[in-house]
Design an enzyme around this catalytic site. Structure first.
Site, PDB file in Angstrom:
ATOM      1  N   LYS A 117       0.968  -1.195  -0.009  1.00 22.32           N
ATOM      2  CA  LYS A 117      -0.033   0.031  -0.023  1.00 22.32           C
ATOM      3  C   LYS A 117       1.078   1.365   0.059  1.00 22.32           C
ATOM      4  O   LYS A 117       1.719   1.691   1.140  1.00 22.32           O
ATOM      5  CB  LYS A 117      -0.864  -0.155   1.334  1.00 22.32           C
ATOM      6  CG  LYS A 117      -1.823   1.202   1.349  1.00 22.32           C
ATOM      7  CD  LYS A 117      -2.792   0.853   2.264  1.00 22.32           C
ATOM      8  CE  LYS A 117      -3.920   1.911   2.432  1.00 22.32           C
ATOM      9  NZ  LYS A 117      -3.461   3.467   2.479  1.00 22.32           N
ATOM     10  N   ASP A 119       2.136   4.954   0.001  1.00 25.23           N
ATOM     11  CA  ASP A 119       1.779   6.350   0.471  1.00 25.23           C
ATOM     12  C   ASP A 119       1.925   7.381  -0.765  1.00 25.23           C
ATOM     13  O   ASP A 119       2.856   7.963  -0.678  1.00 25.23           O
ATOM     14  CB  ASP A 119       2.148   6.366   1.806  1.00 25.23           C
ATOM     15  CG  ASP A 119       1.610   7.485   2.452  1.00 25.23           C
ATOM     16  OD1 ASP A 119       0.163   7.808   2.129  1.00 25.23           O
ATOM     17  OD2 ASP A 119       1.940   8.163   3.617  1.00 25.23           O
ATOM     18  N   TYR A 228      -2.502  -0.298  -9.010  1.00 29.06           N
ATOM     19  CA  TYR A 228      -3.032  -1.247  -8.210  1.00 29.06           C
ATOM     20  C   TYR A 228      -4.423  -1.754  -8.767  1.00 29.06           C
ATOM     21  O   TYR A 228      -5.022  -2.368  -7.866  1.00 29.06           O
ATOM     22  CB  TYR A 228      -3.061  -0.510  -6.835  1.00 29.06           C
ATOM     23  CG  TYR A 228      -4.173   0.431  -6.676  1.00 29.06           C
ATOM     24  CD1 TYR A 228      -5.215   0.551  -6.557  1.00 29.06           C
ATOM     25  CD2 TYR A 228      -3.197   1.490  -5.920  1.00 29.06           C
ATOM     26  CE1 TYR A 228      -5.957   1.715  -6.399  1.00 29.06           C
ATOM     27  CE2 TYR A 228      -3.786   2.676  -5.891  1.00 29.06           C
ATOM     28  CZ  TYR A 228      -5.353   2.810  -6.148  1.00 29.06           C
ATOM     29  OH  TYR A 228      -5.724   3.859  -5.786  1.00 29.06           O
ATOM     30  N   LYS A 325      -2.737  -2.372   7.866  1.00 28.76           N
ATOM     31  CA  LYS A 325      -1.420  -1.227   8.374  1.00 28.76           C
ATOM     32  C   LYS A 325      -0.758  -1.574   9.166  1.00 28.76           C
ATOM     33  O   LYS A 325      -0.655  -2.279  10.061  1.00 28.76           O
ATOM     34  CB  LYS A 325      -2.411  -0.340   8.768  1.00 28.76           C
ATOM     35  CG  LYS A 325      -3.676   0.446   8.185  1.00 28.76           C
ATOM     36  CD  LYS A 325      -2.904   1.259   6.940  1.00 28.76           C
ATOM     37  CE  LYS A 325      -2.872   2.808   7.055  1.00 28.76           C
ATOM     38  NZ  LYS A 325      -3.880   3.554   7.058  1.00 28.76           N
ATOM     39  N   CYS A 419      18.079  38.046  13.907  1.00 25.91           N
ATOM     40  CA  CYS A 419      18.693  36.958  13.183  1.00 25.91           C
ATOM     41  C   CYS A 419      19.677  36.690  14.500  1.00 25.91           C
ATOM     42  O   CYS A 419      20.422  37.482  15.332  1.00 25.91           O
ATOM     43  CB  CYS A 419      19.972  37.374  12.098  1.00 25.91           C
ATOM     44  SG  CYS A 419      21.392  36.289  11.912  1.00 25.91           S
ATOM     45  N   CYS A 422      23.844  37.374  13.575  1.00 26.49           N
ATOM     46  CA  CYS A 422      24.336  38.742  13.566  1.00 26.49           C
ATOM     47  C   CYS A 422      23.625  40.041  14.325  1.00 26.49           C
ATOM     48  O   CYS A 422      23.944  40.887  14.220  1.00 26.49           O
ATOM     49  CB  CYS A 422      24.625  38.920  11.918  1.00 26.49           C
ATOM     50  SG  CYS A 422      23.089  39.494  11.069  1.00 26.49           S
ATOM     51  N   CYS A 442      25.866  38.739   6.892  1.00 14.65           N
ATOM     52  CA  CYS A 442      25.810  38.054   8.052  1.00 14.65           C
ATOM     53  C   CYS A 442      26.590  36.943   7.890  1.00 14.65           C
ATOM     54  O   CYS A 442      26.523  36.228   6.947  1.00 14.65           O
ATOM     55  CB  CYS A 442      24.264  37.646   8.107  1.00 14.65           C
ATOM     56  SG  CYS A 442      23.925  36.143   9.361  1.00 14.65           S
TER      57      CYS A 442
HETATM   58  S1  IVH Z   1      -6.892  -0.484  -3.651  1.00 19.44           S
HETATM   59  C1  IVH Z   1     -11.433   0.731  -4.305  1.00 19.44           C
HETATM   60  N1  IVH Z   1      -4.443  -0.999  -3.500  1.00 19.44           N
HETATM   61  O1  IVH Z   1      -4.867   3.560  -0.449  1.00 19.44           O
HETATM   62  C2  IVH Z   1     -10.329   0.843  -3.440  1.00 19.44           C
HETATM   63  N2  IVH Z   1      -5.157   0.958  -2.868  1.00 19.44           N
HETATM   64  O2  IVH Z   1      -6.391   3.851   1.735  1.00 19.44           O
HETATM   65  C3  IVH Z   1      -9.350   0.429  -3.976  1.00 19.44           C
HETATM   66  N3  IVH Z   1      -3.569   2.652  -2.154  1.00 19.44           N
HETATM   67  O3  IVH Z   1      -7.458   5.370  -1.963  1.00 19.44           O
HETATM   68  C4  IVH Z   1      -8.023   0.852  -3.408  1.00 19.44           C
HETATM   69  N4  IVH Z   1      -1.789   1.486  -2.585  1.00 19.44           N
HETATM   70  O4  IVH Z   1      -4.999   5.467  -2.991  1.00 19.44           O
HETATM   71  C5  IVH Z   1      -5.249  -0.054  -3.406  1.00 19.44           C
HETATM   72  N5  IVH Z   1      -2.153  -1.367  -3.649  1.00 19.44           N
HETATM   73  C6  IVH Z   1      -3.174  -0.550  -3.335  1.00 19.44           C
HETATM   74  C7  IVH Z   1      -2.753   0.747  -3.057  1.00 19.44           C
HETATM   75  C8  IVH Z   1      -3.931   1.571  -2.604  1.00 19.44           C
HETATM   76  C9  IVH Z   1      -2.165   2.520  -2.083  1.00 19.44           C
HETATM   77  C10 IVH Z   1      -4.110   3.907  -1.766  1.00 19.44           C
HETATM   78  C11 IVH Z   1      -5.332   4.277  -2.908  1.00 19.44           C
HETATM   79  C12 IVH Z   1      -6.568   4.169  -1.899  1.00 19.44           C
HETATM   80  C13 IVH Z   1      -5.994   4.443  -0.578  1.00 19.44           C
HETATM   81  C14 IVH Z   1      -6.717   3.816   0.719  1.00 19.44           C
END
Ligand code: IVH
Length: 679
Positions: A117, A119, A228, A325, A419, A422, A442
């Site tokens: 996932k 970010d 994804y 997570k 500052c 200086c 400075c």
């Molecule tokens: S699947 C229908 N797969 O995480 C929802 N999301 O917290 C499908 N994200 O909005 C999401 N990596 O922007 C999916 N491998 C991944 C992801 C991913 C990052 C993000 C995505 C989503 C958010 C949700």
């Protein structure tokens, strides 16, 4: 009844908070709390609503996906709503996810795909007959911002698909736009060199870069995409998520030079059952630091598209996926001191010095405080206990103060109006977040400017490090760039912690830097907005300082890649008498002001390497070195096969023996003098 109204109030408060943080995150790109903290609020609200369904209202954040598009971009309606994900905070919650699936589709078996996932910022790309026709941000989930031109600048996004997918009438794919940590760090360095505000983290950098009004800026940013999913396909032919992703890669996404899939995709796993998916989650978690980008979890998805369809979605998330997570990388510690440093552009930057604390294997002793507003907003004080978060390689930041632990007598931190180095007035222009020291002389600014001048990508003066610059400025030996070229070996050898050998090396390096050429010099001067890239454009266009100095602002603004903001800054720089004087002084010192960079005068010893041993009669050791270096030669301290001459004076040391052993030519004093006077 009092109980219900208490819960009602609690629910209202949570909704208010969630809406505020959604706004900060999605619209302003300026989150104030971490994702984990946000998730906690969200979960709390979900739980309360589950227990009291009669209190659910249609406008509750749980009933829709957060965010709203900012003004300025055209709005587009997504083919299929872009939802969020349900979260699992431990492996048991992933097993519960499967139990839910089994309740909805009794008696069925599920296979999964687990993938990182990432970010970043989610986007939807629409292809028609294989052509990219539209790219959009998530926005509020139903309507997003149209940013096609910008997304076309992301190199890993193909404008045309090849293979079977090219024939599809319509294909909408989803992915996360993100920045690799290394690229992010480099971008921030460049921004700082250009006197601009760096980004707080890779996510903000990606979001800020992709939502630029000018696609040329996006093009210069190191963005990447992690695909994804397929959200819409006509004809509707996909049967499995895994296969769909494979086909996408075969049609042009993220094929790097070796013809392999991108690095992140290698972490995507096919899992025959939930235990295998959990194993994949734990394995990706264990390699989290090695991914090279910010990754906050693993998404586990039911592989069969047909099952996905039957499982369906809530208004918030699909039922066929869950985000496992990772625990937040956070810790609490105490702020010992708030330190203000002064940068090259005079910017006063606050840093919190912390009681060292370990987060995910790294010892953290500093945290960025960004600027005065940030300190004010969080009411951060020296002595406070704070919650800090480390997001990847980025310097950690403070999430909030733990007020319960605030000692009795702390004082509100007031940001200096002068500052700290200086004492000159610090000025903060209307609407800007940064205060700057107004004194161009400075010493703190001078030190930073010299370090930049000598940095590897500028004049590349090796050995001109912090300790040396500190002393050169503090002892009044260097007041401007050109003073560097007036230093002699004896003066340098007189600095603390600089042995004779290092002094010679530094002298060598300073002299060598005269030849770096116009492009590097221009970058080294530290003109606002003139980073490496802009310096290259200007050097290419004008070829010499003389021509650039005379260029009118309108002419500068017309050069491709320059634009009005840079043109104004460059013109302003050269209008200032003091800057012109400093450049003159550099020229007089022999610094090349042309691109090919050959200084006037003969350099008969160019490229020759000398070693000195024993005493010379008519010359001191330092004078001999200077003469060699000025004629283009270098002086090193030990003899090797790369040495061209060993100059042998009275009572030579073992270097003489080394020369004989290695067959390196030796020069006695008369021969050396003859060589020097030949020019
Ligand atoms: S699947 C229908 N797969 O995480 C929802 N999301 O917290 C499908 N994200 O909005 C999401 N990596 O922007 C999916 N491998 C991944 C992801 C991913 C990052 C993000 C995505 C989503 C958010 C949700």
């Amino acid at each position: 009844m009092a109980e219900t109204s208490k819960i009602q109030a609690q629910i209202e408060e949570l909704r208010r908070l969630i809406r505020r943080h959604e706004y900060l995150y999605y619209v302003l790109d300026r989150p104030e709390i971490s994702d984990a903290e946000f998730d906690k609020l969200y979960q709390k609200l979900t739980r309360l609503e589950e227990a009291h369904p009669e209190l659910i209202t249609p406008d509750s954040p749980t009933q829709r996906v957060g965010g709203q598009p900012v003004e300025g971009f055209a709005q587009v309606q997504h083919k299929v709503a872009m939802l969020s994900l349900d979260n699992a905070y431990n492996t048991d919650e992933v097993r519960e996810f499967e139990a839910r699936l089994k309740r909805v589709l009794p008696g069925e078996r599920f296979t999964y795909v687990a993938e990182p996932k990432v970010d970043g910022l989610s986007v939807a790309l629409l292809y028609e007959q294989g052509r990219l026709v539209r790219g959009a941000t998530r926005g509020d989930g139903r309507y997003g911002e149209e940013i096609t031109q910008n997304l076309m600048k992301v190199r890993s996004i193909p404008h045309r698909l090849h293979g079977p997918l090219a024939a599809f009438k319509a294909l909408e794919v989803r992915g996360e736009i993100f920045m690799w940590r290394q690229a992010f760090a480099k971008l921030n360095r460049t921004l700082e060199e250009e006197g601009e505000e760096p980004f707080a983290n890779p996510r903000n950098a990606a979001a800020g870069s992709v939502r630029q009004k000018d696609p040329r800026i996006t093009a210069a940013r190191p963005l990447d995409i992690f695909l994804y999913g397929v959200s819409y396909a006509e004809p509707d032919r996909f049967t499995s998520h895994w296969k769909a992703m494979e086909q996408l890669h075969d049609s042009g996404f993220r094929i790097d030079t070796k013809g392999e899939k991108g690095t992140l995709e290698r972490y995507r796993r096919r899992c025959p059952d939930v235990e295998a998916a959990i194993k994949a989650c734990l394995e990706i978690e264990a390699t989290r630091e090695k991914l090279g980008c910010d990754c906050d979890g693993v998404v586990v998805k039911v592989d069969s598209i047909e099952q996905q369809r039957r499982l369906g979605s809530t208004t918030h998330h699909p039922r066929w996926a869950i985000a496992y997570k990772f625990p937040a990388q956070q810790a609490t510690t105490v702020i010992k001191k708030i330190e203000i440093s002064v940068g090259r552009t005079g910017a006063l930057t606050p840093t919190a010095l912390l009681d060292p604390v370990e987060i995910a294997g790294a010892t953290i002793s500093r945290a960025t405080l960004h600027n005065a507003d940030e300190i004010e907003r969080l009411d951060i004080r020296e002595g406070d206990t704070v919650l800090i978060e480390r997001a990847g390689d980025v310097i950690p930041h403070i999430l909030r103060v733990i007020l319960d632990k605030r000692p009795a007598r702390t004082r509100h931190f007031s940001f200096p109006t002068r500052c700290p180095v200086c004492g000159a007035e610090a000025f903060r222009p209307e609407g800007e977040v940064v205060s700057r020291c107004t004194n161009s002389a400075c010493p703190a600014r001078l030190k930073q400017s010299l370090l930049h001048f000598g940095s590897r990508r500028a004049m590349d003066i090796e050995h001109l490090g912090e300790a040396v610059v500190e002393q050169l400025v503090d002892r009044g030996l260097v007041k401007e760039f050109a003073d560097l070229y007036r230093l002699d070996v004896a003066t340098l050898a007189g600095l603390e912690r600089l042995a004779e050998k290092s002094a010679t090396n530094l002298y060598n390096a300073i002299w060598g830097s005269k030849e770096r050429g116009f492009r590097r010099l221009l970058f080294a001067l530290g003109i606002r907005y003139v980073g490496e890239h802009v310096a290259a454009i200007l050097a290419q266009h004008y070829g010499s300082m003389e021509r650039l100095e005379r260029a009118p602002e309108e002419e500068l603004a017309e050069i491709h890649g320059i634009g009005p903001r840079i043109a104004e800054s460059v013109a302003l720089y050269f209008r200032q008498q003091e800057n012109r004087r400093q450049i003159d002084a550099l020229q007089k010192a022999g610094v090349s002001m042309r691109e090919e960079g050959v200084t006037a005068g003969p350099r008969p010893l160019a490229g020759k390497v000398f070693v000195l041993t024993g005493g010379l009669e008519g010359l001191s050791r330092d004078e001999a070195k200077e003469l060699i270096i000025r004629q283009g030669g270098r002086v090193t301290s030990s003899v090797s096969k790369k040495t061209d001459y060993v100059v042998v004076g009275k009572d030579p040391g073992s270097k003489y023996d080394d020369a004989k052993r290695l067959g390196v030519p030796t020069l006695d004093e008369p021969a050396f003098k003859k060589l020097l006077s030949r020019m």
